[in-house]
Scaffold this motif. Structure first.
Motif, mmCIF file in Angstrom:
data_model
loop_
_atom_site.group_PDB
_atom_site.id
_atom_site.type_symbol
_atom_site.label_atom_id
_atom_site.label_comp_id
_atom_site.label_asym_id
_atom_site.label_seq_id
_atom_site.Cartn_x
_atom_site.Cartn_y
_atom_site.Cartn_z
ATOM 1 N N TYR A 32 37.852 24.630 32.524
ATOM 2 C CA TYR A 32 37.049 25.683 33.134
ATOM 3 C C TYR A 32 37.528 26.038 34.535
ATOM 4 C CZ TYR A 32 33.734 24.463 29.460
ATOM 5 O OH TYR A 32 33.132 24.223 28.244
ATOM 6 N N VAL A 33 37.330 27.273 34.885
ATOM 7 C CA VAL A 33 37.316 27.695 36.281
ATOM 8 C C VAL A 33 35.973 27.238 36.853
ATOM 9 C CG1 VAL A 33 36.939 29.769 37.667
ATOM 10 C CG2 VAL A 33 38.876 29.630 36.079
ATOM 11 N N VAL A 34 35.982 26.736 38.076
ATOM 12 C CA VAL A 34 34.737 26.238 38.674
ATOM 13 C C VAL A 34 34.476 26.941 39.994
ATOM 14 C CG1 VAL A 34 33.556 24.219 39.625
ATOM 15 C CG2 VAL A 34 34.955 24.002 37.550
ATOM 16 N N GLY A 35 33.240 27.315 40.192
ATOM 17 C CA GLY A 35 32.833 27.931 41.448
ATOM 18 C C GLY A 35 31.684 27.179 42.067
ATOM 19 N N TRP A 36 31.644 27.216 43.395
ATOM 20 C CA TRP A 36 30.472 26.757 44.140
ATOM 21 C C TRP A 36 29.749 27.989 44.672
ATOM 22 C CZ3 TRP A 36 28.300 22.034 44.598
ATOM 23 C CH2 TRP A 36 29.056 20.912 44.250
ATOM 24 N N PHE A 37 28.450 27.993 44.504
ATOM 25 C CA PHE A 37 27.589 29.057 45.010
ATOM 26 C C PHE A 37 26.507 28.426 45.874
ATOM 27 C CE2 PHE A 37 28.751 32.824 42.464
ATOM 28 C CZ PHE A 37 29.607 32.232 41.546
ATOM 29 N N ARG A 38 25.839 29.256 46.650
ATOM 30 C CA ARG A 38 24.691 28.767 47.418
ATOM 31 C C ARG A 38 23.617 29.846 47.452
ATOM 32 N NH1 ARG A 38 27.508 28.497 53.432
ATOM 33 N NH2 ARG A 38 27.628 30.751 53.812
ATOM 34 N N GLN A 39 22.394 29.373 47.625
ATOM 35 C CA GLN A 39 21.270 30.297 47.704
ATOM 36 C C GLN A 39 20.302 29.810 48.759
ATOM 37 O OE1 GLN A 39 19.295 31.103 43.960
ATOM 38 N NE2 GLN A 39 18.512 33.050 44.733
ATOM 39 N N ALA A 40 20.127 30.620 49.778
ATOM 40 C CA ALA A 40 19.167 30.331 50.838
ATOM 41 C C ALA A 40 17.835 30.993 50.493
ATOM 42 C CB ALA A 40 19.695 30.860 52.167
ATOM 43 N N PRO A 41 16.723 30.500 51.043
ATOM 44 C CA PRO A 41 15.413 31.082 50.745
ATOM 45 C C PRO A 41 15.382 32.580 51.037
ATOM 46 C CG PRO A 41 15.155 29.023 51.901
ATOM 47 C CD PRO A 41 16.620 29.332 51.921
ATOM 48 N N GLY A 42 14.915 33.332 50.063
ATOM 49 C CA GLY A 42 14.787 34.774 50.226
ATOM 50 C C GLY A 42 16.075 35.552 50.108
ATOM 51 N N LYS A 43 17.160 34.864 49.773
ATOM 52 C CA LYS A 43 18.453 35.543 49.659
ATOM 53 C C LYS A 43 19.016 35.397 48.253
ATOM 54 C CE LYS A 43 19.813 35.171 54.506
ATOM 55 N NZ LYS A 43 20.906 34.778 55.441
ATOM 56 N N GLU A 44 19.957 36.261 47.916
ATOM 57 C CA GLU A 44 20.606 36.185 46.620
ATOM 58 C C GLU A 44 21.625 35.038 46.596
ATOM 59 O OE1 GLU A 44 20.374 40.890 45.257
ATOM 60 O OE2 GLU A 44 22.315 39.920 45.583
ATOM 61 N N ARG A 45 21.907 34.575 45.398
ATOM 62 C CA ARG A 45 22.921 33.546 45.237
ATOM 63 C C ARG A 45 24.276 34.141 45.593
ATOM 64 N NH1 ARG A 45 22.331 29.612 40.149
ATOM 65 N NH2 ARG A 45 20.259 29.637 41.119
ATOM 66 N N GLU A 46 25.060 33.436 46.392
ATOM 67 C CA GLU A 46 26.348 33.960 46.824
ATOM 68 C C GLU A 46 27.479 32.970 46.542
ATOM 69 O OE1 GLU A 46 26.437 34.660 51.054
ATOM 70 O OE2 GLU A 46 26.105 32.558 51.552
ATOM 71 N N PHE A 47 28.636 33.545 46.283
ATOM 72 C CA PHE A 47 29.850 32.776 46.027
ATOM 73 C C PHE A 47 30.302 32.105 47.316
ATOM 74 C CE2 PHE A 47 33.793 31.820 43.893
ATOM 75 C CZ PHE A 47 34.777 31.939 44.862
ATOM 76 N N VAL A 48 30.691 30.830 47.207
ATOM 77 C CA VAL A 48 31.200 30.088 48.354
ATOM 78 C C VAL A 48 32.681 29.787 48.185
ATOM 79 C CG1 VAL A 48 31.038 27.933 49.674
ATOM 80 C CG2 VAL A 48 28.948 29.049 48.807
ATOM 81 N N ALA A 49 33.051 29.221 47.034
ATOM 82 C CA ALA A 49 34.438 28.829 46.800
ATOM 83 C C ALA A 49 34.665 28.707 45.307
ATOM 84 C CB ALA A 49 34.749 27.509 47.489
ATOM 85 N N GLY A 50 35.933 28.876 44.900
ATOM 86 C CA GLY A 50 36.272 28.742 43.499
ATOM 87 C C GLY A 50 37.660 28.155 43.341
ATOM 88 N N ILE A 51 37.893 27.568 42.175
ATOM 89 C CA ILE A 51 39.179 26.932 41.912
ATOM 90 C C ILE A 51 39.572 27.191 40.478
ATOM 91 C CG2 ILE A 51 38.136 24.694 41.298
ATOM 92 C CD1 ILE A 51 40.545 23.402 42.842
ATOM 93 N N THR A 52 40.846 27.466 40.270
ATOM 94 C CA THR A 52 41.338 27.766 38.937
ATOM 95 C C THR A 52 41.667 26.491 38.171
ATOM 96 O OG1 THR A 52 43.596 27.899 39.793
ATOM 97 C CG2 THR A 52 42.327 29.947 39.705
ATOM 98 N N ARG A 53 41.975 26.680 36.901
ATOM 99 C CA ARG A 53 42.461 25.573 36.086
ATOM 100 C C ARG A 53 43.956 25.370 36.315
ATOM 101 N NH1 ARG A 53 40.850 28.008 30.440
ATOM 102 N NH2 ARG A 53 41.488 29.882 31.558
ATOM 103 N N VAL A 54 44.460 24.201 35.928
ATOM 104 C CA VAL A 54 45.880 23.872 35.892
ATOM 105 C C VAL A 54 46.543 24.087 37.262
ATOM 106 C CG1 VAL A 54 48.037 24.166 34.688
ATOM 107 C CG2 VAL A 54 45.893 24.473 33.459
ATOM 108 N N VAL A 55 46.943 25.300 37.538
ATOM 109 C CA VAL A 55 47.490 25.602 38.861
ATOM 110 C C VAL A 55 46.310 25.834 39.779
ATOM 111 C CG1 VAL A 55 48.915 27.143 40.240
ATOM 112 C CG2 VAL A 55 49.532 26.637 37.866
ATOM 113 N N THR A 56 46.072 24.934 40.704
ATOM 114 C CA THR A 56 44.806 24.928 41.439
ATOM 115 C C THR A 56 44.823 25.908 42.599
ATOM 116 O OG1 THR A 56 45.594 23.011 42.656
ATOM 117 C CG2 THR A 56 44.146 22.610 40.774
ATOM 118 N N ASN A 57 44.756 27.186 42.254
ATOM 119 C CA ASN A 57 44.548 28.201 43.283
ATOM 120 C C ASN A 57 43.091 28.161 43.712
ATOM 121 O OD1 ASN A 57 47.211 29.191 43.137
ATOM 122 N ND2 ASN A 57 46.675 30.420 41.354
#
Length: 124
Positions: A32-57
């Motif tokens: 899988y591709v994996v992402g970290w997201f975060r959500q603060a109170p009253g705010k939408e969930r937002e992308f923080v960081a992501g990493i690819t498979r195999v070649v870890t971009n």
């Protein structure tokens, strides 16, 4: 279907560091591709960081570049988010998510599996 469990959150002071872990079960996280997201109170969930498979971009939200590092340890079926120089505005519930995509996306709807989240609170 992969299941994800986050850990490592807590209450820290501004400038401190934390390392979040996302452990997978039911499937190998290397599929899988994996992402970290975060959500603060009253705010939408937002992308923080992501990493690819195999070649870890890696990909980061602009506000965390240079402070956060995402990495994967496929042998431990784990993805990590190392956070340093934490700021009060980093306070949120942090989630990891897995997607069967070629590369991470900032759009939460494209992720197939989510963890339950871990709270990060940064005091000033």
């Amino acid at each position: 279907q992969v299941q994800l469990v986050e850990s490592g959150g807590g209450l820290v002071q501004a400038g401190d560091s934390l390392r979040l872990s996302c452990v997978a079960s039911g499937s190998t996280i290397s599929s899988y591709v994996v992402g970290w997201f975060r959500q603060a109170p009253g705010k939408e969930r937002e992308f923080v960081a992501g990493i690819t498979r195999v070649v870890t971009n890696t990909y980061y939200q602009e506000s965390v570049k240079g402070r956060f590092t995402i990495s994967r340890d496929d042998a431990k079926n784990t993805v990590l988010l190392q956070m340093s120089s934490l700021k009060p505005e980093d306070t949120a519930v942090y989630y990891c998510a897995a997607a069967s995509l070629a590369s991470p996306t900032m759009k939460p709807n494209f992720y197939d599996a989510w963890g339950q989240g871990t709270q990060v609170t940064v005091s000033s």
